[in-house]
Design an enzyme around this catalytic site. Structure first.
Site, PDB file in Angstrom:
ATOM      1  N   GLU A  57      35.576 -15.921  -2.319  1.00 65.75           N
ATOM      2  CA  GLU A  57      35.689 -16.591  -1.018  1.00 65.75           C
ATOM      3  C   GLU A  57      36.354 -17.948  -1.169  1.00 65.75           C
ATOM      4  O   GLU A  57      35.993 -18.735  -2.056  1.00 65.75           O
ATOM      5  CB  GLU A  57      34.284 -16.741  -0.422  1.00 65.75           C
ATOM      6  CG  GLU A  57      34.197 -16.329   1.020  1.00 65.75           C
ATOM      7  CD  GLU A  57      34.608 -14.887   1.264  1.00 65.75           C
ATOM      8  OE1 GLU A  57      35.785 -14.667   1.663  1.00 65.75           O
ATOM      9  OE2 GLU A  57      33.789 -13.992   1.081  1.00 65.75           O
ATOM     10  N   ALA A 153      34.470 -12.911  13.281  1.00 59.51           N
ATOM     11  CA  ALA A 153      33.276 -12.575  12.494  1.00 59.51           C
ATOM     12  C   ALA A 153      33.540 -12.633  11.000  1.00 59.51           C
ATOM     13  O   ALA A 153      32.714 -12.213  10.209  1.00 59.51           O
ATOM     14  CB  ALA A 153      32.779 -11.190  12.890  1.00 59.51           C
ATOM     15  N   SER A 156      38.582 -10.537   9.624  1.00 56.49           N
ATOM     16  CA  SER A 156      40.045 -10.525   9.699  1.00 56.49           C
ATOM     17  C   SER A 156      40.634  -9.822  10.903  1.00 56.49           C
ATOM     18  O   SER A 156      41.631  -9.105  10.784  1.00 56.49           O
ATOM     19  CB  SER A 156      40.631  -9.815   8.475  1.00 56.49           C
ATOM     20  OG  SER A 156      40.626 -10.634   7.423  1.00 56.49           O
ATOM     21  N   ASP A 201      43.811 -11.455   3.555  1.00 57.81           N
ATOM     22  CA  ASP A 201      43.560 -10.555   4.682  1.00 57.81           C
ATOM     23  C   ASP A 201      44.752  -9.655   4.963  1.00 57.81           C
ATOM     24  O   ASP A 201      44.605  -8.461   5.238  1.00 57.81           O
ATOM     25  CB  ASP A 201      43.222 -11.381   5.930  1.00 57.81           C
ATOM     26  CG  ASP A 201      42.037 -12.292   5.707  1.00 57.81           C
ATOM     27  OD1 ASP A 201      41.392 -12.163   4.648  1.00 57.81           O
ATOM     28  OD2 ASP A 201      41.759 -13.130   6.574  1.00 57.81           O
TER      29      ASP A 201
HETATM   30  P1  NG1 Z   1      38.418 -14.945   7.805  1.00 63.33           P
HETATM   31  O1  NG1 Z   1      37.092 -14.718   7.215  1.00 63.33           O
HETATM   32  O2  NG1 Z   1      39.015 -13.680   8.375  1.00 63.33           O
HETATM   33  O3  NG1 Z   1      38.411 -16.066   8.767  1.00 63.33           O
HETATM   34  C1  NG1 Z   1      39.713 -16.673   6.156  1.00 63.33           C
HETATM   35  C2  NG1 Z   1      41.160 -16.658   5.660  1.00 63.33           C
HETATM   36  C3  NG1 Z   1      41.293 -15.972   4.282  1.00 63.33           C
HETATM   37  C4  NG1 Z   1      40.296 -16.551   3.291  1.00 63.33           C
HETATM   38  C5  NG1 Z   1      38.888 -16.528   3.893  1.00 63.33           C
HETATM   39  C6  NG1 Z   1      37.843 -17.179   3.007  1.00 63.33           C
HETATM   40  C7  NG1 Z   1      43.012 -16.454   7.258  1.00 63.33           C
HETATM   41  C8  NG1 Z   1      43.813 -15.543   8.110  1.00 63.33           C
HETATM   42  N1  NG1 Z   1      41.996 -15.902   6.594  1.00 63.33           N
HETATM   43  O4  NG1 Z   1      39.366 -15.370   6.534  1.00 63.33           O
HETATM   44  O5  NG1 Z   1      42.610 -16.111   3.821  1.00 63.33           O
HETATM   45  O6  NG1 Z   1      40.678 -17.852   2.905  1.00 63.33           O
HETATM   46  O7  NG1 Z   1      38.845 -17.190   5.172  1.00 63.33           O
HETATM   47  O8  NG1 Z   1      37.753 -16.541   1.778  1.00 63.33           O
HETATM   48  O9  NG1 Z   1      43.278 -17.634   7.192  1.00 63.33           O
END
Ligand code: NG1
Length: 453
Positions: A57, A153, A156, A201
C-alpha cells in the site's frame, strides 16, 4: 461475437452459473438502454475490473512493489464509433450527467470530481500520443451495484472507468494499444484528474488474469522496456474476502497528495547521504537502522525552506497549504518495510505458504495504521472482528485508506459464515452496514462482445 454465457465465462469465469446468468441479464439491459439512447446499429461492450490490493500500500508512487487482484466487479462501457472526434458519455446510474466533448479539441478540465474527467484524461493522452484526428464514440457506462465497482471504497472504481474508456477509444481507432503500454497511458491519464497516484490500479485492470494476483514492480526499467510483472496463482483453498466499511474517501483530497509529498521530502533528505536517489525504492538495500537517523520524525515548512526544500513545489500540484509539519520518518519506514513485505509475500504465495502470507498482510496493516496513519476507527473494528473469526488468517485495510475496505484471507469452507458474522459484529459495534463479498478474480480489461441492437 454474441452475448452468451461462454463469452461472459471468459471474463467472469470463476463465478457460478447463477452469477453468469445475472451478468447476461445485466449486459442485455445495458444493450437495450444503449439502443434507446443512441438508436439502432452496431455496439461494442468493453469491461474493466476494479481491484483489491493484497499487499503493497502506497508503494506504487515510490517506485516500489504491489500485489493486487482484479475483482469481478467492473465498469461496463458500451460504445459505438463515430465518424467525427466527438465523445458523448452517458451513464445508466443517476447523478452522472450526460457529457459531450471533443477528442481533437484542446481539452479544458471540468471541475475536479466530474465523472467525465476519467474519459477526458485518456482521450487527451491518446489523441496527443496516437493522433491527431482520433474518432470519438457514443458511450454508455454501467458501473452500478451490484456488478459495478463500489466508488471511493479503495477498489479503484476511477481507474476502472479510465481503463474502460481508454480500451474502447484505442480499439475503435485500431491503435493496437494493449497490455502494459495501455496501462501506462491510463495511469498518466489519471493524473489529469489531480491525484498524484501510482500505476497499480491501471496495470491490474488491464493485465489481470483469473485466479491470479499480479506482482508488479512499479519502477520502470532503465532501458525503457517498461515494467516487470508476473501473475501469481492464488491458493484455491482460501477465499479473498472484501468488506466495505461504508466510509468513503476521495483521493483528490489533500490527504493522499500530502503522503506523496512526505515521501518525496524523505527522498530529498536522504539524497544528502545517497546522492542521485530519486525514489524511496532506491534505498531498499540499506537496512532501516542506517536510514532512520537521517530522517526527522517531523519537520516543518521553515526548516525545509532553510534547507532549500520548498514543500509547496514538491508536488507539481502543490500540497495542502495548511500543513506546516511533515511526518517524514514514519511515512518512509512504512514504504521501505512494505516493499520488503511485498517481496516476501510474493515468495510465500509462490511457495503456497498461506500462513506466512497472512503474517505479512497483518504486519502490513499495522504499518499502514501506525506509520502511514491511514486507518480509521471503523476499519480498525473490521480488522479486529475479522481476525477473531474462525478461518481468518489475515485482515488488513486495502487501498488508499481513510475508510474504504479491508481485505481478508479466509479458509474457503469458513468464508460464508465469516461474512455473516463480520456484518453482524460490525453492525453491533458501529451501527453501520458493511458490504462483504468474496472476490472471484476476473480477467483484465477488453472487448467482451460486438453486436447489433
Ligand atoms: P485507491 O485505493 O483506488 O484510491 C490509490 C491509488 C493507487 C495506490 C493506492 C494506495 C490512484 C488512482 N490510486 O488507490 O495508485 O497508491 O491508493 O496503495 O491514485
Amino acid at each position: 461475437m454474441a452475448l452468451d454465457t461462454n463469452a461472459l465465462a471468459r471474463i467472469y469465469g470463476s463465478a457460478d452459473p447463477q452469477a453468469l446468468a445475472a451478468q447476461e441479464r445485466r449486459y442485455a439491459r445495458a444493450l437495450e438502454a444503449f439502443a434507446r439512447r443512441y438508436g439502432p446499429g452496431e455496439v461494442r461492450a468493453y469491461h474493466a475490473p476494479g481491484r483489491v490490493n493484497l499487499i503493497g500500500e502506497h508503494t506504487d508512487y515510490n517506485h516500489g512493489y504491489v500485489m493486487p487482484v482484479a475483482l469481478d466487479k467492473d465498469v461496463l462501457l458500451l460504445a459505438r464509433p463515430r465518424r467525427d472526434g466527438v465523445v458523448r458519455m452517458d451513464n445508466l446510474e443517476g447523478g452522472f450527467p450526460q457529457r459531450t466533448f471533443s477528442v481533437a479539441a484542446e481539452i479544458s478540465p471540468q471541475p475536479v470530481g466530474d465523472w467525465a474527467n476519467y474519459a477526458q484524461g485518456p482521450a487527451e493522452i491518446l489523441e496527443r500520443e496516437h493522433g491527431p484526428g482520433l474518432h470519438g464514440l457514443d458511450a454508455l457506462v454501467d458501473g452500478g451495484a451490484p456488478y459495478g465497482v463500489p466508488r471511493g471504497a479503495g477498489l479503484s472504481s476511477s481507474s476502472a472507468l479510465t481503463v474502460a474508456f481508454a480500451v474502447a477509444l484505442a480499439e475503435v481507432n485500431d491503435l493496437g494499444l494493449a497490455g502494459p503500454a495501455l496501462a501506462d497511458a491510463c495511469s498518466r491519464a489519471e493524473w489529469y484528474v489531480g491525484t498524484r497516484g501510482g500505476i497499480m490500479d491501471q496495470f491490474i485492470s488491464v493485465l489481470a488474469r483469473q485466479e491470479h494476483a499480479l506482482f508488479l514492480d512499479c519502477r520502470p526499467a532503465a532501458d525503457g522496456s517498461g515494467y516487470a510483472y508476473r501473475h501469481v496463482p492464488l491458493p484455491a483453498e482460501y477465499a479473498i474476502v472484501v468488506a466495505d466499511s461504508g466510509l468513503r474517501h476521495t483521493n483528490t483530497g489533500p490527504h493522499y497528495n500530502r503522503r506523496v509529498a512526505e515521501c518525496r521530502i524523505g527522498v530529498r533528505l536522504l539524497a544528502a547521504r545517497y546522492p542521485g536517489i530519486t525514489h524511496l525504492r532506491d534505498v531498499e538495500d540499506h537496512p532501516w537502522p542506517e536510514i532512520e537517523p537521517l530522517l526527522p520524525e517531523a519537520i516543518d515548512r521553515e526548516e525545509l525552506l532553510a534547507m532549500g526544500i520548498d514543500p509547496a513545489r514538491i508536488l507539481d500540484s502543490g500540497v495542502d497549504p495548511q500543513t506546516d509539519t511533515f511526518s517524514v520518518r514514519r511515512r518512509c519506514r512504512h514504504v521501505v518495510t512494505e516493499n520488503r513485505r511485498v517481496l516476501d509475500a510474493c515468495e510465500a504465495l509462490e511457495a503456497g505458504d498461506v500462513a506466512r502470507l497472512g503474517t505479512l498482510m497483518n504486519a502490513a496493516h499495522e504499518s499502514a495504521r501506525d506509520d502511514y496513519e491511514i486507518s480509521t476507527p471503523e476499519i480498525e473494528a473490521l480488522v479486529r472482528l475479522a481476525l477473531g473469526l474462525p478461518g481468518a488468517v489475515a485482515a488488513r485495510l486495502t487501498g488508499a485508506g481513510w475508510g474504504g475496505c479491508i481485505v481478508a484471507l479466509v479458509a474457503q469452507e469458513a468464508a460464508g459464515d465469516f461474512a455473516a458474522r463480520l456484518v453482524a459484529g460490525y453492525r453491533a459495534e458501529t451501527n453501520r452496514q458493511a458490504q462483504v463479498f468474496v472476490c472471484h478474480s476476473a480477467a483484465g480489461a477488453g472487448l467482451v462482445l460486438q453486436t447489433r441492437v
